[in-house]
Write a protein that holds these residues in place. Structure first.
Motif, PDB file in Angstrom:
ATOM      1  N   THR A   1       1.176  41.043 -17.152  1.00 58.19           N
ATOM      2  CA  THR A   1       1.943  41.310 -18.502  1.00 58.19           C
ATOM      3  C   THR A   1       3.448  41.851 -18.111  1.00 58.19           C
ATOM      4  OG1 THR A   1       0.762  43.499 -18.775  1.00 58.19           O
ATOM      5  CG2 THR A   1      -0.190  41.555 -19.737  1.00 58.19           C
ATOM      6  N   ASN A   2       3.657  42.272 -16.933  1.00 55.82           N
ATOM      7  CA  ASN A   2       5.059  42.627 -16.612  1.00 55.82           C
ATOM      8  C   ASN A   2       5.793  41.981 -15.557  1.00 55.82           C
ATOM      9  OD1 ASN A   2       5.376  45.274 -18.321  1.00 55.82           O
ATOM     10  ND2 ASN A   2       3.280  45.440 -17.862  1.00 55.82           N
ATOM     11  N   TYR A   3       5.120  41.102 -14.936  1.00 55.86           N
ATOM     12  CA  TYR A   3       5.897  40.442 -13.667  1.00 55.86           C
ATOM     13  C   TYR A   3       7.264  40.080 -13.928  1.00 55.86           C
ATOM     14  CZ  TYR A   3       5.144  35.638 -15.948  1.00 55.86           C
ATOM     15  OH  TYR A   3       5.483  34.832 -16.669  1.00 55.86           O
TER      16      TYR A   3
ATOM     17  N   VAL B   1      10.587  34.214  -0.633  1.00 53.92           N
ATOM     18  CA  VAL B   1       9.167  34.527  -0.885  1.00 53.92           C
ATOM     19  C   VAL B   1       8.434  33.450  -1.365  1.00 53.92           C
ATOM     20  CG1 VAL B   1       7.547  35.900  -2.684  1.00 53.92           C
ATOM     21  CG2 VAL B   1       9.795  37.082  -1.968  1.00 53.92           C
ATOM     22  N   PHE B   2       8.873  32.363  -2.090  1.00 51.88           N
ATOM     23  CA  PHE B   2       8.460  31.216  -2.377  1.00 51.88           C
ATOM     24  C   PHE B   2       7.820  30.513  -1.137  1.00 51.88           C
ATOM     25  CE2 PHE B   2       7.752  27.046  -4.086  1.00 51.88           C
ATOM     26  CZ  PHE B   2       7.128  27.069  -5.398  1.00 51.88           C
ATOM     27  N   SER B   3       8.714  30.362  -0.342  1.00 49.15           N
ATOM     28  CA  SER B   3       8.561  29.348   1.068  1.00 49.15           C
ATOM     29  C   SER B   3       7.263  30.248   1.790  1.00 49.15           C
ATOM     30  CB  SER B   3       9.803  29.475   1.846  1.00 49.15           C
ATOM     31  OG  SER B   3      10.841  28.881   1.224  1.00 49.15           O
ATOM     32  N   LYS B   4       7.512  31.425   1.614  1.00 50.06           N
ATOM     33  CA  LYS B   4       6.385  32.278   2.343  1.00 50.06           C
ATOM     34  C   LYS B   4       5.057  32.012   1.926  1.00 50.06           C
ATOM     35  CE  LYS B   4       4.951  37.077   3.903  1.00 50.06           C
ATOM     36  NZ  LYS B   4       5.367  38.250   3.945  1.00 50.06           N
ATOM     37  N   ILE B   5       4.970  32.016   0.568  1.00 47.79           N
ATOM     38  CA  ILE B   5       3.664  31.838  -0.294  1.00 47.79           C
ATOM     39  C   ILE B   5       3.180  30.356  -0.191  1.00 47.79           C
ATOM     40  CG2 ILE B   5       2.245  32.253  -2.244  1.00 47.79           C
ATOM     41  CD1 ILE B   5       4.008  34.767  -2.593  1.00 47.79           C
ATOM     42  N   LYS B   6       4.200  29.547  -0.496  1.00 46.75           N
ATOM     43  CA  LYS B   6       3.820  28.042  -0.535  1.00 46.75           C
ATOM     44  C   LYS B   6       4.055  27.374   0.361  1.00 46.75           C
ATOM     45  CE  LYS B   6       2.516  28.380  -5.252  1.00 46.75           C
ATOM     46  NZ  LYS B   6       1.273  27.619  -5.761  1.00 46.75           N
TER      47      LYS B   6
ATOM     48  N   GLU C   1       2.728  37.498  -5.724  1.00 45.05           N
ATOM     49  CA  GLU C   1       1.978  36.197  -5.836  1.00 45.05           C
ATOM     50  C   GLU C   1       1.810  35.677  -7.142  1.00 45.05           C
ATOM     51  OE1 GLU C   1      -1.885  37.215  -4.305  1.00 45.05           O
ATOM     52  OE2 GLU C   1      -1.367  36.908  -2.140  1.00 45.05           O
ATOM     53  N   THR C   2       1.781  36.662  -8.191  1.00 42.59           N
ATOM     54  CA  THR C   2       1.892  36.653  -9.693  1.00 42.59           C
ATOM     55  C   THR C   2       3.132  35.798 -10.084  1.00 42.59           C
ATOM     56  OG1 THR C   2       0.417  38.250 -10.217  1.00 42.59           O
ATOM     57  CG2 THR C   2       1.637  37.407 -11.802  1.00 42.59           C
ATOM     58  N   ARG C   3       4.322  36.400  -9.454  1.00 42.65           N
ATOM     59  CA  ARG C   3       5.518  35.670  -9.942  1.00 42.65           C
ATOM     60  C   ARG C   3       5.667  34.388  -9.434  1.00 42.65           C
ATOM     61  NH1 ARG C   3       9.292  41.384  -8.435  1.00 42.65           N
ATOM     62  NH2 ARG C   3       9.111  42.041 -10.518  1.00 42.65           N
ATOM     63  N   ILE C   4       5.267  34.020  -8.159  1.00 44.82           N
ATOM     64  CA  ILE C   4       5.127  32.706  -7.503  1.00 44.82           C
ATOM     65  C   ILE C   4       4.573  31.836  -8.215  1.00 44.82           C
ATOM     66  CG2 ILE C   4       4.820  31.387  -5.411  1.00 44.82           C
ATOM     67  CD1 ILE C   4       7.451  33.214  -5.531  1.00 44.82           C
ATOM     68  N   ARG C   5       3.261  32.300  -8.794  1.00 46.83           N
ATOM     69  CA  ARG C   5       2.318  31.431  -9.665  1.00 46.83           C
ATOM     70  C   ARG C   5       2.742  30.934 -10.855  1.00 46.83           C
ATOM     71  NH1 ARG C   5      -1.499  34.591  -9.605  1.00 46.83           N
ATOM     72  NH2 ARG C   5      -1.453  35.321 -11.780  1.00 46.83           N
ATOM     73  N   GLN C   6       3.623  31.953 -11.506  1.00 45.36           N
ATOM     74  CA  GLN C   6       4.065  31.569 -12.795  1.00 45.36           C
ATOM     75  C   GLN C   6       5.383  30.796 -12.628  1.00 45.36           C
ATOM     76  OE1 GLN C   6       3.054  32.346 -15.604  1.00 45.36           O
ATOM     77  NE2 GLN C   6       1.164  33.576 -15.015  1.00 45.36           N
ATOM     78  N   SER C   7       6.203  30.977 -11.332  1.00 46.57           N
ATOM     79  CA  SER C   7       7.585  30.004 -11.227  1.00 46.57           C
ATOM     80  C   SER C   7       6.770  28.865 -10.751  1.00 46.57           C
ATOM     81  CB  SER C   7       8.332  30.976 -10.009  1.00 46.57           C
ATOM     82  OG  SER C   7       7.566  30.735  -8.948  1.00 46.57           O
TER      83      SER C   7
END
Length: 494
Positions: free
Chosen positions: A397-399, A473-478, A438-444
């Motif tokens: 709720t705060n990402y 960060v996106f490249s690292k996770i995805k 991870e939450t931020r990247i999922r939402q993005s």
């Protein structure tokens, strides 16, 4: 014979609806269509009395053509959709559907809706059959309401009469049949009002309307609103009068009933952004997390119940209310309330937001539902969140807030930051920052697929201070940068 057309991409769903209607409703003629082209063709050939269709079956390119076709043929509409989103709600409102039903389809809900529409259809037919034969020779007819034709030979006056409960319209129409107006009038019963059309004379139509409202109130407790169009504005055709009365009647959403709305009150709607801003989302998260019912009441009052002209367009207000409902939905899921009786109440509230004729009634229903949620959470100990779940809830709720820290999460959970950090590592094998990213990247990723926002904008609304760090960060996770991810998903969808 009552004719029904079922239009759905899913063959299994289509056959299921056909079987349900054929087995429950004797004597109905039921046909089906499974794509947009077949739907338009069968609408024109069958000319159904009721159309049950999948909302997403109509693409944007054919939307205007579809609307014109149903306006000419005039079937009642039941729309089906997978998601109760504001965009689907707005689309359904634009089409003028009688009911919007969520998939998977409940047989009971679908049958109840179809039967209600059929009863209204039968009642209208019985009313038409009882009309004296001399009324068949009309100067004005139903076709003129929906098809733009030439100006009438003589200027006309029109009066719209709307009941708060649309099911009371047949009773109102019957009352009008024998009502002693001073001049000859022609009455048309529609789905949202009764429209009266008369040749323009020097009659005092406002005084006539006041007299009618007083006489109606002596026989019925049902509230009505009356609109009057004398042709002063640019609507000299019968259809122009009908549309002008409909626009005037939209004011009842704010003003209520038991009033007469004259032509010079025609609304000029104010444009508003129907979406909650990030600040408003944050405020609603706080309202819900803190069970602040008084704060919610005050917010609703300031936002919706003290509005002055020019009013916001009612459709935009309904979308804004569904955006608030989405926040409530997220809170329900957090406490595992999305099911059972609570789910039924949620869906009922969704329908109220879409179709209630009065804004204060919508707000009242929303406050009651929120109060019900708060009371359920307080009274059921099983709904209390574990410590790690509280931290994850805080992240979810705060990402979007770039200032979120472990310390703030610890304050929310009422624990020491080091203790929270060790607890997350033990349960998930990840740090607070890793879970947050991870939450931020999922939402993005969702925004990259579903929106046309720029990558810089997405980075900002998902809590990243700059695009460069977001890309990293996106490249690292995805495993790929965001622009490549968006292109790859677009090619897959195509």
């Amino acid at each position: 014979m009552y004719k029904v057309l079922v239009a759905n991409r899913d063959e299994y769903d289509t056959k299921g609806i056909e079987w349900l209607l054929k087995s429950s409703m004797n004597g109905w003629q039921i046909e089906s269509a499974q794509d947009e082209t077949e739907l338009i063709r069968k609408l024109e050939s069958l000319q159904p009395d009721l159309l049950i269709f999948e909302l997403d079956l109509i693409n944007e390119e054919r939307f205007i053509s579809f609307i014109k076709t149903i306006q000419i043929i005039g079937p009642d509409l039941i729309a089906l959709t997978m998601e109760a989103t504001f965009s689907q709600a707005k689309r359904a409102i634009d089409m003028g559907v009688s009911d919007l039903i969520l998939k998977p389809i409940s047989a009971d809900i679908l049958l109840k809706s179809a039967r209600k529409i059929h009863r209204r259809y039968q009642m209208n037919n019985r009313i038409a059959e009882r009309m004296p034969s001399q009324k068949a020779e009309k100067v004005f007819n139903y076709q003129e309401l929906f098809l733009e034709g030439p100006h009438p030979a003589e200027p006309c006056v029109s009066i719209g009469i709307k009941t708060e409960n649309p099911l009371e319209l047949p009773k109102l129409y019957k009352f009008l049949e024998s009502y002693p107006f001073q001049k000859t009038v022609h009455s048309f019963i529609l789905s949202d009002m009764v429209l009266i059309v008369a040749e323009k004379t020097n009659a005092a139509w406002k005084e006539e309307s006041v007299r009618f409202m007083r006489d109606w109130q002596e026989t019925s407790a049902e509230q009505v609103a009356i609109s009057i169009c004398t042709g002063q504005q640019d609507h000299n055709t019968v259809r122009g009068h009908y549309l002008a009365n409909r626009k005037l009647m939209e004011l009842t959403f704010y003003r209520g009933f038991n009033q007469i709305i004259e032509e010079n009150s025609s609304p000029e709607w104010q444009s508003i952004d129907p979406f909650l801003s990030p600040e408003e989302q944050s405020r609603w998260i706080d309202f819900l997390n803190q069970s602040d019912l008084e704060g919610i009441k005050s917010w609703f009052h300031e936002e919706f119940l003290v509005l002055a002209e020019p009013y916001p367009e009612p459709g935009l207000i309904r979308i804004r209310l569904t955006s608030i409902l989405a926040q409530i939905r997220r809170h329900m899921k957090t406490f595992r309330l999305a099911g059972g009786e609570m789910e039924k109440e949620y869906l009922r509230l969704f329908q109220t937001i879409l179709y209630s004729p009065l804004i204060y009634r919508v707000i009242s229903e929303m406050i009651s539902f929120i109060s019900y949620i708060f009371e359920t959470i307080r009274s059921d100990k099983k709904l209390k969140l574990e410590l790690t779940d509280r931290v994850l809830f805080f992240i979810e709720t705060n990402y979007w807030d770039s200032a979120v820290t472990l310390e703030r999460a610890a304050d929310y959970a009422d624990r020491n930051p080091n203790y929270i950090s060790s607890l997350l590592a033990k349960k998930y094998g990840k740090s607070f920052r890793e879970l947050l990213n991870e939450t931020r990247i999922r939402q993005s990723a969702k925004l990259l697929i579903e929106s046309e926002m720029s990558i810089k904008e997405i980075a900002s609304v998902c809590g990243f201070r700059n695009q460069q760090y977001f890309n990293k960060v996106f490249s690292k996770i995805k495993g790929m940068p965001p622009n490549q991810f968006r292109k790859g998903m677009f090619k897959t969808s195509v």
